[in-house]
Scaffold this active site. Structure first.
Site, short mmCIF file in Angstrom:
data_model
loop_
_atom_site.label_atom_id
_atom_site.label_comp_id
_atom_site.label_asym_id
_atom_site.label_seq_id
_atom_site.Cartn_x
_atom_site.Cartn_y
_atom_site.Cartn_z
N CYS A 330 0.88 -1.37 0.29
CA CYS A 330 -0.07 0.04 -0.07
C CYS A 330 0.79 1.28 -0.01
CB CYS A 330 -1.02 0.07 1.09
SG CYS A 330 -2.37 0.94 0.88
N HIS A 427 -3.74 -5.99 1.35
CA HIS A 427 -3.29 -6.12 2.71
C HIS A 427 -3.79 -7.64 3.00
CE1 HIS A 427 -2.19 -2.11 3.95
NE2 HIS A 427 -3.15 -1.51 3.19
#
Length: 481
Positions: A330, A427
Protein backbone atom coordinates in the site's frame (compact mmCIF):
# COMPACT_ATOMS: atom_id res chain seq x y z
CA UNK A 1 -34.84 -3.94 24.31
CA UNK A 2 -31.32 -5.30 23.86
CA UNK A 3 -29.12 -5.24 26.93
CA UNK A 4 -25.73 -3.52 26.84
CA UNK A 5 -22.68 -3.13 29.05
CA UNK A 6 -19.74 -0.78 28.47
CA UNK A 7 -16.09 -1.48 29.28
CA UNK A 8 -14.18 1.72 29.93
CA UNK A 9 -10.56 2.06 30.97
CA UNK A 10 -8.86 4.02 33.73
CA UNK A 11 -6.31 4.91 31.05
CA UNK A 12 -5.33 4.19 27.47
CA UNK A 13 -4.07 0.74 26.49
CA UNK A 14 -5.37 -0.99 29.62
CA UNK A 15 -6.57 -3.88 27.45
CA UNK A 16 -10.17 -2.84 26.72
CA UNK A 17 -10.16 -4.20 23.18
CA UNK A 18 -9.10 -7.71 24.19
CA UNK A 19 -11.40 -7.64 27.21
CA UNK A 20 -14.37 -6.97 24.94
CA UNK A 21 -13.24 -9.65 22.47
CA UNK A 22 -12.79 -12.23 25.23
CA UNK A 23 -16.05 -11.39 27.00
CA UNK A 24 -17.86 -11.53 23.67
CA UNK A 25 -16.41 -14.95 22.85
CA UNK A 26 -17.33 -16.23 26.32
CA UNK A 27 -20.89 -14.99 25.82
CA UNK A 28 -21.12 -16.71 22.45
CA UNK A 29 -20.00 -19.93 24.13
CA UNK A 30 -22.90 -19.46 26.54
CA UNK A 31 -25.28 -19.29 23.58
CA UNK A 32 -25.85 -15.54 23.49
CA UNK A 33 -26.27 -13.44 20.35
CA UNK A 34 -23.69 -10.70 20.94
CA UNK A 35 -22.27 -7.77 18.98
CA UNK A 36 -19.37 -5.38 19.71
CA UNK A 37 -19.63 -1.61 19.53
CA UNK A 38 -17.19 1.27 19.90
CA UNK A 39 -18.77 4.69 19.41
CA UNK A 40 -15.52 6.51 18.66
CA UNK A 41 -12.13 5.06 17.86
CA UNK A 42 -8.77 6.52 16.82
CA UNK A 43 -6.61 4.22 14.75
CA UNK A 44 -4.90 4.01 11.40
CA UNK A 45 -5.19 0.23 11.52
CA UNK A 46 -8.58 -0.13 9.91
CA UNK A 47 -10.60 -3.06 8.60
CA UNK A 48 -12.79 -3.10 5.51
CA UNK A 49 -16.34 -4.17 6.35
CA UNK A 50 -18.77 -6.46 4.60
CA UNK A 51 -21.00 -3.45 3.87
CA UNK A 52 -18.24 -1.48 2.13
CA UNK A 53 -17.02 0.74 4.95
CA UNK A 54 -14.08 0.84 7.33
CA UNK A 55 -13.86 0.46 11.09
CA UNK A 56 -11.12 0.01 13.67
CA UNK A 57 -9.23 -3.28 13.44
CA UNK A 58 -10.13 -4.11 17.07
CA UNK A 59 -13.84 -4.05 16.25
CA UNK A 60 -13.23 -6.44 13.35
CA UNK A 61 -11.52 -8.83 15.77
CA UNK A 62 -14.38 -8.41 18.25
CA UNK A 63 -16.87 -9.16 15.48
CA UNK A 64 -14.93 -12.32 14.74
CA UNK A 65 -15.11 -13.22 18.42
CA UNK A 66 -18.89 -12.91 18.12
CA UNK A 67 -19.01 -15.02 14.96
CA UNK A 68 -20.11 -12.01 12.90
CA UNK A 69 -18.88 -10.24 9.79
CA UNK A 70 -17.70 -6.72 10.66
CA UNK A 71 -20.06 -3.92 9.65
CA UNK A 72 -19.76 -0.15 9.81
CA UNK A 73 -22.27 0.24 12.65
CA UNK A 74 -19.83 -1.49 15.03
CA UNK A 75 -17.62 1.63 15.01
CA UNK A 76 -19.58 4.61 13.69
CA UNK A 77 -16.86 7.24 14.26
CA UNK A 78 -13.26 6.42 13.35
CA UNK A 79 -10.51 9.03 13.52
CA UNK A 80 -7.47 8.32 11.35
CA UNK A 81 -4.59 10.65 12.30
CA UNK A 82 -2.88 12.30 9.35
CA UNK A 83 -0.79 14.86 11.23
CA UNK A 84 -0.01 15.61 14.88
CA UNK A 85 -3.06 17.87 15.05
CA UNK A 86 -5.46 16.60 12.42
CA UNK A 87 -7.30 13.45 11.38
CA UNK A 88 -9.56 12.05 8.73
CA UNK A 89 -13.03 11.48 10.18
CA UNK A 90 -14.86 8.32 9.10
CA UNK A 91 -18.58 8.27 9.94
CA UNK A 92 -20.55 5.04 9.61
CA UNK A 93 -17.80 3.58 7.48
CA UNK A 94 -17.33 6.42 4.99
CA UNK A 95 -14.99 9.40 4.81
CA UNK A 96 -16.84 12.38 6.30
CA UNK A 97 -14.22 15.14 6.48
CA UNK A 98 -10.75 16.03 7.72
CA UNK A 99 -10.58 18.04 10.94
CA UNK A 100 -8.10 19.62 13.28
CA UNK A 101 -8.24 18.25 16.81
CA UNK A 102 -9.69 21.48 18.18
CA UNK A 103 -12.44 21.55 15.57
CA UNK A 104 -13.40 17.95 16.30
CA UNK A 105 -13.67 18.82 19.98
CA UNK A 106 -16.50 21.19 19.20
CA UNK A 107 -18.09 19.14 16.41
CA UNK A 108 -18.18 15.69 18.00
CA UNK A 109 -21.46 16.33 19.78
CA UNK A 110 -23.10 16.76 16.39
CA UNK A 111 -22.14 13.16 15.60
CA UNK A 112 -23.97 11.72 18.61
CA UNK A 113 -27.24 11.08 16.68
CA UNK A 114 -25.31 9.05 14.10
CA UNK A 115 -23.58 7.11 16.87
CA UNK A 116 -26.87 6.32 18.61
CA UNK A 117 -28.46 5.37 15.29
CA UNK A 118 -25.72 2.79 14.70
CA UNK A 119 -25.93 1.53 18.29
CA UNK A 120 -29.66 0.93 18.19
CA UNK A 121 -29.56 -0.58 14.71
CA UNK A 122 -26.76 -2.94 15.76
CA UNK A 123 -28.69 -4.05 18.82
CA UNK A 124 -31.82 -5.13 16.99
CA UNK A 125 -32.49 -8.81 17.62
CA UNK A 126 -29.43 -9.30 19.83
CA UNK A 127 -29.15 -10.48 23.42
CA UNK A 128 -26.29 -8.16 24.30
CA UNK A 129 -24.12 -5.37 22.91
CA UNK A 130 -20.69 -5.01 24.52
CA UNK A 131 -19.45 -1.45 24.20
CA UNK A 132 -15.80 -0.39 24.35
CA UNK A 133 -14.82 3.07 25.54
CA UNK A 134 -11.83 5.06 24.31
CA UNK A 135 -9.04 6.46 26.42
CA UNK A 136 -10.38 7.23 29.87
CA UNK A 137 -13.44 8.95 31.37
CA UNK A 138 -11.01 10.58 33.81
CA UNK A 139 -10.10 13.01 31.01
CA UNK A 140 -12.83 15.30 32.28
CA UNK A 141 -11.60 18.13 30.06
CA UNK A 142 -13.08 16.12 27.16
CA UNK A 143 -16.45 15.47 28.83
CA UNK A 144 -18.41 18.24 27.08
CA UNK A 145 -19.91 16.77 23.93
CA UNK A 146 -18.27 13.40 24.64
CA UNK A 147 -19.33 10.48 22.46
CA UNK A 148 -16.56 8.04 23.40
CA UNK A 149 -17.10 7.34 27.10
CA UNK A 150 -19.57 8.77 29.61
CA UNK A 151 -21.30 11.01 27.10
CA UNK A 152 -22.31 7.98 25.09
CA UNK A 153 -23.09 5.91 28.19
CA UNK A 154 -25.43 8.62 29.44
CA UNK A 155 -27.14 9.14 26.07
CA UNK A 156 -27.67 5.40 25.55
CA UNK A 157 -28.30 4.63 29.26
CA UNK A 158 -25.59 1.95 29.38
CA UNK A 159 -23.96 0.85 32.67
CA UNK A 160 -20.17 0.90 32.84
CA UNK A 161 -17.44 -1.43 34.09
CA UNK A 162 -14.11 0.31 34.68
CA UNK A 163 -10.88 -1.59 33.94
CA UNK A 164 -7.49 -0.76 35.44
CA UNK A 165 -4.04 -1.90 34.34
CA UNK A 166 -1.98 -3.21 37.24
CA UNK A 167 1.04 -3.91 35.02
CA UNK A 168 1.70 -0.17 34.84
CA UNK A 169 1.56 0.18 38.62
CA UNK A 170 -0.67 2.45 40.65
CA UNK A 171 -3.89 0.64 39.80
CA UNK A 172 -5.58 1.69 43.06
CA UNK A 173 -4.88 5.30 42.20
CA UNK A 174 -6.09 4.73 38.63
CA UNK A 175 -9.48 3.45 39.74
CA UNK A 176 -10.04 5.48 42.89
CA UNK A 177 -8.70 8.59 41.18
CA UNK A 178 -11.19 8.17 38.36
CA UNK A 179 -13.96 7.93 40.95
CA UNK A 180 -12.77 11.17 42.55
CA UNK A 181 -12.64 13.30 39.39
CA UNK A 182 -15.93 12.16 37.85
CA UNK A 183 -19.16 14.00 38.41
CA UNK A 184 -21.63 12.26 40.73
CA UNK A 185 -23.81 11.28 37.76
CA UNK A 186 -20.96 9.70 35.82
CA UNK A 187 -19.53 8.13 38.97
CA UNK A 188 -22.83 6.40 39.68
CA UNK A 189 -23.00 5.04 36.14
CA UNK A 190 -19.98 2.85 36.89
CA UNK A 191 -21.27 -0.32 38.53
CA UNK A 192 -18.13 -2.43 38.85
CA UNK A 193 -14.39 -2.56 38.28
CA UNK A 194 -11.81 -5.13 37.27
CA UNK A 195 -8.03 -5.27 37.31
CA UNK A 196 -6.27 -6.41 34.15
CA UNK A 197 -2.76 -7.71 33.30
CA UNK A 198 -1.94 -9.16 36.72
CA UNK A 199 1.37 -11.05 36.94
CA UNK A 200 1.62 -13.57 39.74
CA UNK A 201 -0.82 -14.76 42.42
CA UNK A 202 -4.03 -12.71 42.14
CA UNK A 203 -4.96 -13.53 45.75
CA UNK A 204 -2.19 -11.18 46.81
CA UNK A 205 -4.31 -8.29 45.55
CA UNK A 206 -7.36 -9.09 47.67
CA UNK A 207 -6.62 -6.28 50.11
CA UNK A 208 -6.10 -3.81 47.26
CA UNK A 209 -9.38 -4.79 45.62
CA UNK A 210 -11.20 -4.39 48.93
CA UNK A 211 -9.70 -0.90 49.29
CA UNK A 212 -10.95 0.09 45.83
CA UNK A 213 -14.42 -1.28 46.54
CA UNK A 214 -14.57 0.54 49.89
CA UNK A 215 -13.55 3.89 48.41
CA UNK A 216 -15.76 3.69 45.30
CA UNK A 217 -18.74 1.52 46.20
CA UNK A 218 -18.26 -0.42 42.95
CA UNK A 219 -18.49 -4.21 42.70
CA UNK A 220 -15.22 -6.10 42.31
CA UNK A 221 -15.31 -8.39 39.25
CA UNK A 222 -11.85 -9.81 39.89
CA UNK A 223 -8.24 -9.59 38.76
CA UNK A 224 -7.44 -11.00 35.34
CA UNK A 225 -3.97 -12.57 35.07
CA UNK A 226 -1.66 -11.65 32.22
CA UNK A 227 -2.80 -13.42 29.04
CA UNK A 228 0.50 -14.56 27.54
CA UNK A 229 -0.91 -15.38 24.10
CA UNK A 230 -2.32 -11.91 23.46
CA UNK A 231 0.42 -11.34 20.87
CA UNK A 232 -1.18 -14.02 18.71
CA UNK A 233 -4.20 -11.77 18.12
CA UNK A 234 -4.15 -8.90 15.61
CA UNK A 235 -3.05 -5.67 17.30
CA UNK A 236 -4.83 -2.38 16.73
CA UNK A 237 -2.69 0.11 18.61
CA UNK A 238 0.59 1.13 17.00
CA UNK A 239 2.14 0.96 20.48
CA UNK A 240 1.49 -2.79 20.48
CA UNK A 241 3.81 -3.38 17.53
CA UNK A 242 6.99 -4.89 18.86
CA UNK A 243 9.94 -6.93 17.67
CA UNK A 244 9.33 -10.65 18.10
CA UNK A 245 12.36 -12.88 17.94
CA UNK A 246 12.04 -16.13 16.05
CA UNK A 247 14.52 -17.83 13.77
CA UNK A 248 17.43 -16.74 11.62
CA UNK A 249 15.38 -15.27 8.76
CA UNK A 250 14.99 -11.58 9.55
CA UNK A 251 12.32 -9.21 8.28
CA UNK A 252 13.06 -5.55 9.04
CA UNK A 253 10.03 -3.25 9.28
CA UNK A 254 10.66 0.51 9.60
CA UNK A 255 8.19 2.09 12.02
CA UNK A 256 6.71 4.86 9.91
CA UNK A 257 5.32 7.89 11.71
CA UNK A 258 1.83 7.28 10.25
CA UNK A 259 2.05 3.51 9.93
CA UNK A 260 -1.30 2.01 8.95
CA UNK A 261 -2.84 -1.42 8.49
CA UNK A 262 0.11 -3.19 10.02
CA UNK A 263 -1.89 -6.39 10.51
CA UNK A 264 0.12 -7.66 7.55
CA UNK A 265 2.83 -8.40 10.10
CA UNK A 266 0.75 -10.67 12.35
CA UNK A 267 0.98 -13.89 10.30
CA UNK A 268 4.72 -13.34 9.78
CA UNK A 269 5.22 -12.93 13.52
CA UNK A 270 3.50 -16.28 14.02
CA UNK A 271 6.22 -18.10 12.03
CA UNK A 272 8.67 -19.72 14.50
CA UNK A 273 11.65 -19.50 12.14
CA UNK A 274 11.14 -15.83 11.29
CA UNK A 275 12.22 -12.78 13.29
CA UNK A 276 10.20 -9.63 12.65
CA UNK A 277 12.24 -6.66 13.82
CA UNK A 278 10.55 -3.28 14.17
CA UNK A 279 13.08 -0.56 13.39
CA UNK A 280 12.46 2.50 15.52
CA UNK A 281 13.23 6.01 14.22
CA UNK A 282 16.88 6.86 14.71
CA UNK A 283 18.05 3.27 14.21
CA UNK A 284 19.50 2.01 10.91
CA UNK A 285 17.93 -0.79 8.92
CA UNK A 286 19.94 -3.86 10.00
CA UNK A 287 22.56 -5.11 7.60
CA UNK A 288 21.62 -8.74 8.22
CA UNK A 289 17.97 -8.37 7.18
CA UNK A 290 16.80 -10.81 4.52
CA UNK A 291 13.70 -8.79 3.70
CA UNK A 292 12.78 -5.15 4.25
CA UNK A 293 9.01 -4.77 4.44
CA UNK A 294 7.72 -1.21 4.08
CA UNK A 295 4.18 -1.22 5.50
CA UNK A 296 1.13 0.91 4.83
CA UNK A 297 0.91 4.59 5.73
CA UNK A 298 -1.94 7.03 6.34
CA UNK A 299 0.20 9.87 4.91
CA UNK A 300 2.49 8.44 2.26
CA UNK A 301 4.30 11.65 1.30
CA UNK A 302 4.97 12.65 4.91
CA UNK A 303 6.15 9.14 5.75
CA UNK A 304 8.43 9.10 2.71
CA UNK A 305 10.07 12.25 4.09
CA UNK A 306 10.24 10.55 7.51
CA UNK A 307 11.86 7.49 5.90
CA UNK A 308 14.55 9.64 4.34
CA UNK A 309 15.06 11.68 7.51
CA UNK A 310 16.09 8.50 9.35
CA UNK A 311 18.62 7.64 6.65
CA UNK A 312 16.62 4.54 5.81
CA UNK A 313 16.83 5.35 2.09
CA UNK A 314 20.62 4.95 2.31
CA UNK A 315 20.25 1.73 4.30
CA UNK A 316 17.73 0.40 1.79
CA UNK A 317 20.10 1.08 -1.10
CA UNK A 318 22.82 -0.89 0.70
CA UNK A 319 20.38 -3.72 1.44
CA UNK A 320 19.49 -3.99 -2.25
CA UNK A 321 23.15 -3.88 -3.31
CA UNK A 322 23.79 -6.84 -0.99
CA UNK A 323 21.08 -8.79 -2.80
CA UNK A 324 18.33 -8.25 -0.24
CA UNK A 325 14.63 -8.36 -1.02
CA UNK A 326 12.06 -5.59 -0.52
CA UNK A 327 8.27 -5.67 -0.26
CA UNK A 328 6.10 -2.56 -0.12
CA UNK A 329 2.43 -2.83 0.77
CA UNK A 330 0.00 0.00 0.00
CA UNK A 331 1.77 3.20 1.13
CA UNK A 332 5.07 1.32 1.13
CA UNK A 333 4.35 0.28 -2.46
CA UNK A 334 3.78 3.90 -3.45
CA UNK A 335 7.05 4.98 -1.80
CA UNK A 336 9.05 2.47 -3.84
CA UNK A 337 8.00 4.10 -7.12
CA UNK A 338 9.48 6.92 -9.17
CA UNK A 339 7.02 9.68 -8.29
CA UNK A 340 3.98 10.41 -6.14
CA UNK A 341 1.74 13.08 -7.64
CA UNK A 342 -0.78 14.87 -5.41
CA UNK A 343 -2.44 17.39 -7.68
CA UNK A 344 -5.40 17.93 -5.35
CA UNK A 345 -3.35 18.49 -2.21
CA UNK A 346 -4.90 15.49 -0.48
CA UNK A 347 -1.88 15.06 1.79
CA UNK A 348 -0.80 18.70 2.00
CA UNK A 349 0.31 21.19 -0.60
CA UNK A 350 -0.46 20.20 -4.21
CA UNK A 351 2.58 18.93 -6.06
CA UNK A 352 4.73 15.88 -6.55
CA UNK A 353 7.66 14.18 -4.84
CA UNK A 354 10.28 11.73 -5.98
CA UNK A 355 9.88 8.21 -4.69
CA UNK A 356 12.64 5.82 -3.71
CA UNK A 357 12.94 4.75 -7.34
CA UNK A 358 13.10 0.96 -7.07
CA UNK A 359 9.89 0.32 -8.98
CA UNK A 360 9.13 1.95 -12.32
CA UNK A 361 5.69 3.19 -11.36
CA UNK A 362 4.05 6.57 -10.79
CA UNK A 363 1.32 7.02 -8.20
CA UNK A 364 -1.44 9.60 -8.59
CA UNK A 365 -3.23 10.35 -5.31
CA UNK A 366 -6.96 10.78 -5.88
CA UNK A 367 -9.77 11.77 -3.51
CA UNK A 368 -11.88 8.65 -4.03
CA UNK A 369 -10.82 5.92 -1.64
CA UNK A 370 -10.64 2.28 -2.71
CA UNK A 371 -12.33 0.03 -0.13
CA UNK A 372 -12.67 -3.59 -1.12
CA UNK A 373 -12.51 -7.12 0.24
CA UNK A 374 -10.84 -9.18 -2.46
CA UNK A 375 -9.98 -12.73 -3.40
CA UNK A 376 -6.69 -13.08 -5.22
CA UNK A 377 -4.15 -15.52 -6.62
CA UNK A 378 -0.38 -15.51 -6.47
CA UNK A 379 0.36 -15.80 -10.17
CA UNK A 380 3.66 -17.69 -9.93
CA UNK A 381 2.47 -20.42 -7.58
CA UNK A 382 -1.27 -20.40 -8.10
CA UNK A 383 -1.76 -20.09 -4.33
CA UNK A 384 -5.08 -18.51 -3.38
CA UNK A 385 -5.11 -15.53 -1.03
CA UNK A 386 -7.72 -13.16 0.29
CA UNK A 387 -7.33 -9.69 1.68
CA UNK A 388 -8.51 -6.13 1.44
CA UNK A 389 -7.65 -2.85 -0.22
CA UNK A 390 -7.92 0.49 1.57
CA UNK A 391 -6.06 3.29 -0.17
CA UNK A 392 -6.12 6.57 -2.03
CA UNK A 393 -4.46 6.66 -5.42
CA UNK A 394 -3.56 4.42 -8.33
CA UNK A 395 -0.15 3.31 -9.51
CA UNK A 396 0.78 2.79 -13.15
CA UNK A 397 3.99 2.20 -15.05
CA UNK A 398 6.15 -0.38 -16.83
CA UNK A 399 6.77 -2.52 -13.75
CA UNK A 400 3.04 -3.18 -13.36
CA UNK A 401 3.42 -5.39 -16.45
CA UNK A 402 5.14 -7.76 -14.01
CA UNK A 403 2.11 -7.93 -11.72
CA UNK A 404 2.55 -10.83 -9.32
CA UNK A 405 -1.02 -11.05 -8.04
CA UNK A 406 -4.35 -11.48 -9.76
CA UNK A 407 -7.08 -9.78 -7.72
CA UNK A 408 -10.59 -10.63 -8.82
CA UNK A 409 -9.07 -11.50 -12.22
CA UNK A 410 -7.25 -8.19 -12.68
CA UNK A 411 -3.46 -7.86 -12.43
CA UNK A 412 -2.22 -6.29 -9.19
CA UNK A 413 1.17 -5.13 -8.01
CA UNK A 414 4.53 -4.50 -9.62
CA UNK A 415 7.97 -6.11 -9.63
CA UNK A 416 11.44 -4.92 -10.51
CA UNK A 417 13.20 -6.55 -13.45
CA UNK A 418 15.25 -8.81 -11.16
CA UNK A 419 12.19 -9.68 -9.03
CA UNK A 420 13.82 -8.61 -5.76
CA UNK A 421 11.59 -5.55 -5.22
CA UNK A 422 7.84 -6.13 -5.09
CA UNK A 423 4.86 -3.96 -4.25
CA UNK A 424 1.09 -4.28 -4.10
CA UNK A 425 -2.04 -2.71 -2.63
CA UNK A 426 -3.46 -5.92 -1.16
CA UNK A 427 -3.36 -6.17 2.63
CA UNK A 428 -3.76 -9.47 4.46
CA UNK A 429 -2.18 -11.77 1.89
CA UNK A 430 0.15 -13.40 4.43
CA UNK A 431 -2.85 -14.80 6.30
CA UNK A 432 -3.07 -17.42 3.54
CA UNK A 433 -0.92 -20.29 4.82
CA UNK A 434 0.04 -21.67 1.42
CA UNK A 435 1.09 -18.31 0.00
CA UNK A 436 3.02 -17.35 3.14
CA UNK A 437 4.94 -20.63 3.00
CA UNK A 438 5.68 -20.26 -0.71
CA UNK A 439 6.77 -16.64 -0.41
CA UNK A 440 9.08 -17.21 2.54
CA UNK A 441 10.62 -20.38 1.16
CA UNK A 442 11.37 -18.62 -2.13
CA UNK A 443 13.44 -16.19 -0.06
CA UNK A 444 15.28 -18.99 1.71
CA UNK A 445 13.27 -19.11 4.95
CA UNK A 446 11.73 -22.15 6.58
CA UNK A 447 7.98 -21.76 6.89
CA UNK A 448 5.57 -23.86 8.87
CA UNK A 449 2.35 -23.31 6.90
CA UNK A 450 0.59 -23.57 10.26
CA UNK A 451 -3.07 -22.55 10.19
CA UNK A 452 -2.82 -18.85 11.04
CA UNK A 453 -6.55 -18.12 10.91
CA UNK A 454 -7.37 -21.22 12.95
CA UNK A 455 -4.76 -20.07 15.46
CA UNK A 456 -6.54 -16.75 15.91
CA UNK A 457 -9.80 -18.53 16.69
CA UNK A 458 -8.06 -20.91 19.07
CA UNK A 459 -6.55 -17.93 20.88
CA UNK A 460 -9.94 -16.22 21.14
CA UNK A 461 -11.33 -19.42 22.67
CA UNK A 462 -8.45 -19.51 25.15
CA UNK A 463 -9.01 -15.85 26.02
CA UNK A 464 -12.71 -16.52 26.64
CA UNK A 465 -11.88 -19.40 28.96
CA UNK A 466 -9.29 -17.23 30.72
CA UNK A 467 -11.99 -14.64 31.41
CA UNK A 468 -14.54 -17.24 32.51
CA UNK A 469 -11.99 -18.62 34.97
CA UNK A 470 -10.80 -15.41 36.56
CA UNK A 471 -13.59 -12.81 36.30
CA UNK A 472 -17.11 -12.84 37.74
CA UNK A 473 -18.76 -12.95 34.35
CA UNK A 474 -22.17 -13.79 35.81
CA UNK A 475 -22.17 -10.56 37.81
CA UNK A 476 -20.89 -8.57 34.83
CA UNK A 477 -23.72 -9.83 32.63
CA UNK A 478 -26.19 -9.23 35.44
CA UNK A 479 -25.22 -5.55 35.39
CA UNK A 480 -26.18 -5.15 31.72
CA UNK A 481 -29.23 -3.00 31.08
Amino acid sequence: MTKAIMIQGAGSNVGKSLLVAGIARACVARGLNVAPFKPQNMSNNAAVTADGGEIGRAQALQARACGLDPIADMNPVLLKPETDTGAQVIVQGQRFTTMKAGDFGTAKGDLLPRVLESFHRLGQGRDLVIVEGAGSPAETNLRTGDIANMGFAEAANVPVVLAGDIDRGGVIAQLVGTHVVLSPTDRNRIKAFLVNKFRGDTSLFAEGAAEIAKRTGWHDLGALPWFADAWRLPAEDVMDIATRAGGAFKIAVPRLSRIANFDDLDPLVSEPDVTVEIIEPGRPLPGDANLVLIPGSKSTIADLAHFRAQGWDIDLAAHIRRGGHVLGICGGYQMLGQKIIDQDGIEGQPGQVLGLGYLDITTHLEPNKTLAISRAKHIASGEQVSGYEIHLGRSTGPDTARAWLSVDRRPEGAASADGRVLGCYLHGLFSADGFRKTYLENLGARASAAGYEAGVDDTLDALAQHIETHLDLDRLLGLAE
